[in-house]
Structure formats: C-alpha cells, structure tokens
Design an enzyme around this catalytic site. Structure first.
Site, PDB file in Angstrom:
ATOM      1  N   ILE A 206      46.434  10.158  12.271  1.00  0.00           N
ATOM      2  CA  ILE A 206      47.554  10.378  11.364  1.00  0.00           C
ATOM      3  C   ILE A 206      48.097   9.030  10.916  1.00  0.00           C
ATOM      4  O   ILE A 206      48.317   8.133  11.739  1.00  0.00           O
ATOM      5  CB  ILE A 206      48.661  11.178  12.070  1.00  0.00           C
ATOM      6  CG1 ILE A 206      48.142  12.565  12.462  1.00  0.00           C
ATOM      7  CG2 ILE A 206      49.914  11.283  11.201  1.00  0.00           C
ATOM      8  CD1 ILE A 206      48.992  13.260  13.507  1.00  0.00           C
ATOM      9  N   LYS A 207      48.285   8.891   9.616  1.00  0.00           N
ATOM     10  CA  LYS A 207      48.853   7.656   9.077  1.00  0.00           C
ATOM     11  C   LYS A 207      50.196   7.966   8.418  1.00  0.00           C
ATOM     12  O   LYS A 207      50.274   8.804   7.514  1.00  0.00           O
ATOM     13  CB  LYS A 207      47.913   7.028   8.048  1.00  0.00           C
ATOM     14  CG  LYS A 207      48.482   5.757   7.412  1.00  0.00           C
ATOM     15  CD  LYS A 207      47.644   5.291   6.240  1.00  0.00           C
ATOM     16  CE  LYS A 207      48.252   4.044   5.600  1.00  0.00           C
ATOM     17  NZ  LYS A 207      47.573   3.647   4.340  1.00  0.00           N
TER      18      LYS A 207
END
Length: 309
Positions: A206-207
């Site tokens: 996840i960014k």
C-alpha cells in the site's frame, strides 16, 4: 536467495496467496541494500504522465532517457523500480532480471479537466506485466472521487488476474476529489481510511502520503479526540497508518512527494522508521537531482532505515 526471518514473517501475513505471488513479494523484499530487513525503498517514475516531460525531467536532463532510471534504481540498491508500460519496455531487455519491476497500470495527466471526479485511464495489461518480467502491478485509486467505485472495480479485476498468475499488487491510495478539502487530502483520518481501503481491496503493498495532524471528518474527529489516539508527531501518525493497514499485516510505503530539501527527506524517513512503516517510494526527490546527489540521498535514506543514522 535465502529468505530472512523478517521476510518470512511478512510473507506469512499473506495467507491466501499462491507460491508465485509470495515469490515475487520475496524478490522485492530481498532486493538491494535493504534486502531482507522488511524495509523498502522503491523508485517510481510515473510523473511524466502526471506532470509532463519538462516538469518531470527538465531539472535533470538525463532523466528523459528511461535507461537512466533503471540504472539509478539498480546502482542505488533500491528494492524495485516502478514505471508505466512504455518506460519499462524501453529497457526491458537491457535490464532483464537486474531489478524487480512494478508495472504502473493506470495513469492520469495534467491536461485533464477532471477534478471532483478525478480518474485515471488503464494503460497496460497483466499480460504486459508478464511479458516484460514484472514482479508486480501498480494501480492508483482516488478515494473521495466520483470515479472511485469504478476504480475499485477495475482494480478488483486486474488484481484477480495478476494474483492468478503469481504477480503481486501495489496500490497507490490517494484521497482527492468530491468533498475532500485540500488539507483533507493529507488529513490523518482520511489517509488512514485510504490505507485501510487499499488493504480491504486486497493490495499486497500500500502506498499513501505522509499524513498531517489535521482531522477532516467530523465523526472521525470525535473518535480520535475521545479515545486520545496519538497523532501529534509524524512517527505517531505513521504508527496509526500501520494500525489501519490490518495492524501491520500489510506492507505500507510512503510517498516522497514533491521535490524538497534533503533534511526534510531524511526527517520523513526517520519518522517512517520510528513509526514502524515499511519504507518509501521516492521519485522526484531522487531522479530530479543530479545522479551523484541522488545516489547519496538514497544511500542515506537506506542507512536511516537500517538504523545506522
């Protein structure tokens, strides 16, 4: 490639994935100077789509050449290199097997007039990722946008296909559009929500952007204040983001954002490290600097994640 205990611990959190997907996650986690530590520094170069070539590469002209970014990521000891299809194709043979690749599957551009209904076009396929030897696909969602539900469904289908072939998924989760204010795009409650939705959508990595202490949603603000959830420092906010990502069961890396001074970049890295985050996806702050400066900057960030600074 002998996996470290830390990498095995991380892989164990992905209980539904097939051996191919876990192997590709392991390749990313074991690559480069941070290999085996559970920390990541990924070089993303998708800003040409978003901002245009001159704004992206004019500050450091060698960056107009896709080979430059491949080599920068390799020489810096990054865990992976992320870019759109054309950029990866331009060096796919020269650099085959040299560094794990993340194929960015959708993109926007600054010529678009879409704001409240911010969206991105799907510009590549899972078959493209397999053809060029990528380890993962990357995709952007805009929680809050009028287009977000369509984006979730697009990612559902691409993610399902990618996982079936043993590819990992990286989800850029950037709140914007709709009723979200400019300050709200970085608000603690909104970024936490965005990270949680990315986890719920099944992303492996996840960014998100580093959150501020601002609280955007009235109902969420009541909970943060009544339960005294600590968010005063950047490290505390990172720690809360990790809670939102299944209590640390998902890999979370943080965006480097627009080009800024080195001290600010290092301060961000220390906060991510101290808050238990997995690392950084740092683009413009690296590739817009001269190569020697970029290599020194990335090396110091990696030393911070290693606890050497």
């Amino acid at each position: 490639m002998k996996l470290t205990r830390r990498v095995k611990e991380i892989l164990a959190n992905y209980e539904s994935d097939n051996p191919g997907t876990k192997a590709n996650l392991a390749r990313i986690l074991m690559e480069g100077k941070l290999g085996g530590t559970g920390k990541l520094v990924i070089l993303p170069v998708d800003q040409g789509f978003e901002h245009g070539p001159a704004r992206s590469f004019g500050p450091n002209e060698p960056g107009y050449d896709p080979h430059y970014h491949y080599q920068l990521a390799i020489d810096a000891g990054c865990n992976a290199y992320a870019a759109p299809l054309g950029s990866l194709e331009a060096g796919a043979d020269t650099f085959a097997g040299s560094i794990p690749l993340i194929l960015k599957m959708n993109s926007a551009n600054s010529l678009s007039t879409q704001k409240a209904n911010a969206d991105q076009a799907v510009t590549a396929s899972v078959q493209d990722a397999l053809r060029i030897g990528a380890s993962a696909i990357g995709f952007t969602i805009y929680p809050g946008s009028e287009a977000m539900y369509d984006q979730y469904e697009e990612f559902r289908e691409l993610s399902k296909e990618a996982k079936s072939y043993g590819l990992a998924t990286v989800l850029w989760s950037y709140p914007r559009g709709g009723n979200i204010s400019k300050d709200g795009e970085l608000a603690m409650d909104v970024i936490g929500y965005a990270a949680h939705m990315a986890a719920l959508l099944g992303a492996h990595i996840i960014k998100v952007k580093l959150p501020s202490a601002h609280l955007e949603q009235a109902e969420a603000k009541k909970v943060y204040e009544s339960k005294n959830i600590p968010i005063a420092t950047q490290a505390e906010r990172v720690r809360h983001i990790m809670q939102c990502a299944f209590n640390g069961r998902r890999i979370v890396v943080f965006s480097g954002g627009a080009t800024k001074g080195e001290d600010a970049v290092f301060e961000d890295a220390r906060a991510i490290r101290d808050g238990g985050g997995n690392g950084s996806i740092i683009g413009r702050n690296a590739f817009q600097r001269p190569r020697d400066e970029a290599l020194k900057l990335l090396d110091r960030i990696m030393k911070i994640y290693q606890g050497k600074e």
